[in-house]
Write an enzyme that holds these catalytic residues in place. Structure first.
Site, PDB file in Angstrom:
ATOM      1  N   LYS A   3     -12.682  67.568   6.856  1.00 46.40           N
ATOM      2  CA  LYS A   3     -12.207  66.272   7.097  1.00 46.40           C
ATOM      3  C   LYS A   3     -13.463  65.655   7.645  1.00 46.40           C
ATOM      4  CE  LYS A   3     -11.110  63.323   9.813  1.00 46.40           C
ATOM      5  NZ  LYS A   3     -11.728  62.100   9.261  1.00 46.40           N
TER       6      LYS A   3
ATOM      7  N   GLU B 182     -17.747  58.744  28.822  1.00 48.27           N
ATOM      8  CA  GLU B 182     -18.764  58.677  27.949  1.00 48.27           C
ATOM      9  C   GLU B 182     -18.954  57.340  27.064  1.00 48.27           C
ATOM     10  OE1 GLU B 182     -19.625  62.190  24.828  1.00 48.27           O
ATOM     11  OE2 GLU B 182     -17.698  61.543  24.671  1.00 48.27           O
TER      12      GLU B 182
ATOM     13  N   GLU C 116     -15.718  71.302  20.524  1.00 49.97           N
ATOM     14  CA  GLU C 116     -16.959  70.754  21.072  1.00 49.97           C
ATOM     15  C   GLU C 116     -16.659  69.233  21.338  1.00 49.97           C
ATOM     16  OE1 GLU C 116     -19.607  68.441  21.828  1.00 49.97           O
ATOM     17  OE2 GLU C 116     -20.778  69.168  19.864  1.00 49.97           O
TER      18      GLU C 116
ATOM     19  N   CYS D 238     -23.334  63.594  22.040  1.00 54.66           N
ATOM     20  CA  CYS D 238     -22.419  64.220  22.963  1.00 54.66           C
ATOM     21  C   CYS D 238     -23.045  64.634  24.098  1.00 54.66           C
ATOM     22  CB  CYS D 238     -21.297  65.194  22.320  1.00 54.66           C
ATOM     23  SG  CYS D 238     -22.490  66.464  21.561  1.00 54.66           S
TER      24      CYS D 238
ATOM     25  N   THR E 103     -12.934  64.133  23.688  1.00 56.08           N
ATOM     26  CA  THR E 103     -12.046  64.866  24.263  1.00 56.08           C
ATOM     27  C   THR E 103     -10.729  64.566  24.226  1.00 56.08           C
ATOM     28  OG1 THR E 103     -13.664  65.444  26.385  1.00 56.08           O
ATOM     29  CG2 THR E 103     -11.562  65.703  26.823  1.00 56.08           C
TER      30      THR E 103
ATOM     31  N   GLY F 187     -15.959  65.846  18.578  1.00 62.89           N
ATOM     32  CA  GLY F 187     -15.502  64.880  18.777  1.00 62.89           C
ATOM     33  C   GLY F 187     -15.129  64.686  20.160  1.00 62.89           C
TER      34      GLY F 187
END
Length: 496
Positions: free
Chosen positions: A190, A399, A266, A301, A245, A243
């Site tokens: 995806k 983030e 990750e 990231c 959390t 992507g």
């Protein structure tokens, strides 16, 4: 060949766009008949219509992957055969590297020169790495009682789902796909709805490279539909994700609600960069810090967005850092002279800008802090350096995923380590010191999957990449990534 701005623009204008998924080796229409308009964030122009696939399309793709896996045409073809096909795929990626670079640049705003010089060639090289590596893996024959022999082999898991982030569309897909395919799995990808075109081209090239139909499927659409369906699917054996959390936590729940599928996640990061006064080259530290916080528009990231500087050199470092940040001035992503490109969307830029405005109120903008309009788009933000915000400020805790960094002084090594670890994330960290003992001592205490000493955000094909705490689990890159997509099987032979 290095292209000019005009040449990149001409190539972009001639680029074909097709937003249909690739299932069982062919482009097909999504079953819903609905599409999502994909715009170029740097201009606002519509690039294509991405097909909004449904759960039914996911079922079709997973069934195709399962048939391909069960047929053995790929899974039992042998490591040598898979190696040759992956090497051919690498060659095809290199031959069309500029096309891949344009897709990623136009989709998510990154400078095309970086995608062409780094992302596409690096992805091709990674297919070569895993094609070669899987053929060199060894099985085991452990000691057993007389009259018996045990074989311990690593077996592919079956059908793997891959959910890809938009900040490095081709490269992050490759981090998952190369080891998964090399191990003999079939895959359903995806891609991000913001940046689907490079994954779709990749699936077409896989067929051209001789990888059987159904081994690599790409299902386009929204994460709330396609991603959810893959995570809940009882015939998906493993899911690999890069992507946020928040989404990673949701995927864990879906795995538990369905078939307890394996996961490699990750997730987010909020990496610290510690600058000690005994650093050998403060200018180099400042220039690398700018790279670590502003490269790829800060949409990384593992971006080093929290910088802690020993008070003795704080003022000098801050001046050098602000100077280095000028090299990352935003501009047209198709212009090789641009320092950074556009953020992935004006909506995301609005969110980052709101953070900067709050930081302007709560602290001091030491550099940057502007939002220029370029090509009629407001998706561009200058690299912004913030100082003077409290420890619990969102710039330390959340983030941001944009070109924003916070710089804070510290007085002791103990304080620096404590501040660096004061985060729910544990993806990466950096430190600068001229002391070998301090390098060992501090790196050991930093809670991060990768600690870069006298550089930032270091990674390579031979070293694993991933995080601790809420940055997830499982590792990309290196031969250890093969462990995500295989597991041990014991075959015990009793012969006496």
């Amino acid at each position: 060949m290095t292209r000019t701005h005009a040449e990149w623009r001409a190539a972009a204008a001639a680029l074909p766009f097709d937003g249909r998924p690739v299932i069982d080796g062919a482009r097909v229409d999504g079953s819903s008949g609905q599409t999502i308009a994909k715009t170029n964030p740097a201009t606002g122009a519509v690039l294509s219509q991405i097909h909004a696939c449904t759960e039914a399309d996911v079922d079709t793709a997973v069934a195709s992957a399962r048939r391909a896996y069960a047929s053995g045409a790929w899974s039992r073809a042998g490591a040598g055969h898979r190696r040759e096909r992956l090497l051919e795929l690498a060659r095809l990626i290199e031959a069309r590297a500029d096309e891949f670079a344009l897709y990623d640049s136009l989709d998510m705003g990154k400078p095309v020169r970086e995608a062409a010089a780094i992302d596409a060639p690096g992805s091709a090289a990674l297919y070569r790495f895993y094609g070669e590596a899987v053929e060199k893996q060894e099985d085991l024959i452990p000691m057993t009682p007389p009259g018996s022999t045990a074989l311990v082999t690593r077996e592919a898991l079956g059908v793997v789902a891959v959910i890809v982030a938009w900040n490095y569309p081709l490269e992050i897909a490759t981090w998952k796909l190369a080891p998964a395919l090399a191990a003999g799995n079939s895959v359903v990808v995806k891609p991000p709805v913001e940046a689907s075109h490079s994954a779709l081209l990749l699936a077409e090239l896989a067929i051209e490279a001789g990888i059987p139909a159904g081994v690599l499927n790409v299902v386009t659409g929204r994460g709330s539909t396609v991603g959810r369906a893959l995570a809940l699917h009882d015939d998906v054996d493993m899911l690999a994700f890069t992507g946020s959390t928040e989404v990673a936590k949701q995927l864990q729940q879906y795995a538990g609600q369905s078939n307890l599928k394996r996961l490699a996640l990750e997730a987010g990061g909020k990496s610290a960069n510690l600058i000690f006064a005994d650093c050998d080259d403060l200018r180099a530290a400042a220039e690398k810090a700018a790279f670590g916080s502003f490269y790829n528009q800060g949409e990384v990231c593992s971006a080093n967005s929290r910088i802690f500087v020993e008070r003795e050199v704080y003022d000098e470092f801050l001046a050098l850092y602000a100077e280095a940040a000028r090299a990352y001035a935003p501009g047209d992503p198709l212009d090789p002279a641009s320092g950074i490109g556009a953020l992935v969307s004006e909506r995301h830029a609005d969110e980052v800008w709101a953070t900067i405005e709050r930081a302007r109120r709560d602290g001091r903008i030491a550099a940057g802090g502007a939002r220029p309009e370029i090509n009629g788009s407001r998706a561009f933000i200058e690299p912004t350096i913030v100082t003077g915000v409290p420890a619990d400020h969102e710039l330390h805790t959340r983030e941001i995923f944009g070109p924003v960094a916070v710089v804070t002084p510290f007085d002791t090594e103990e304080e620096a380590v404590a501040r660096a670890n004061e985060t729910p994330y544990g993806l990466a960290a950096s430190l600068w010191t001229g002391s070998l003992s301090r390098a060992h001592r501090v790196s050991q205490r930093l809670v991060a999957g990768t600690v870069s000493v006298n550089t930032v955000d270091a990674l390579g094909f031979t070293t694993p990449f991933g995080g601790f705490k809420q940055s997830g689990f499982g590792r990309d890159l290196s031969v250890h990534a093969l462990e995500n997509y295989t597991d041990y099987k014991t075959t015990w032979l009793q012969w006496g």
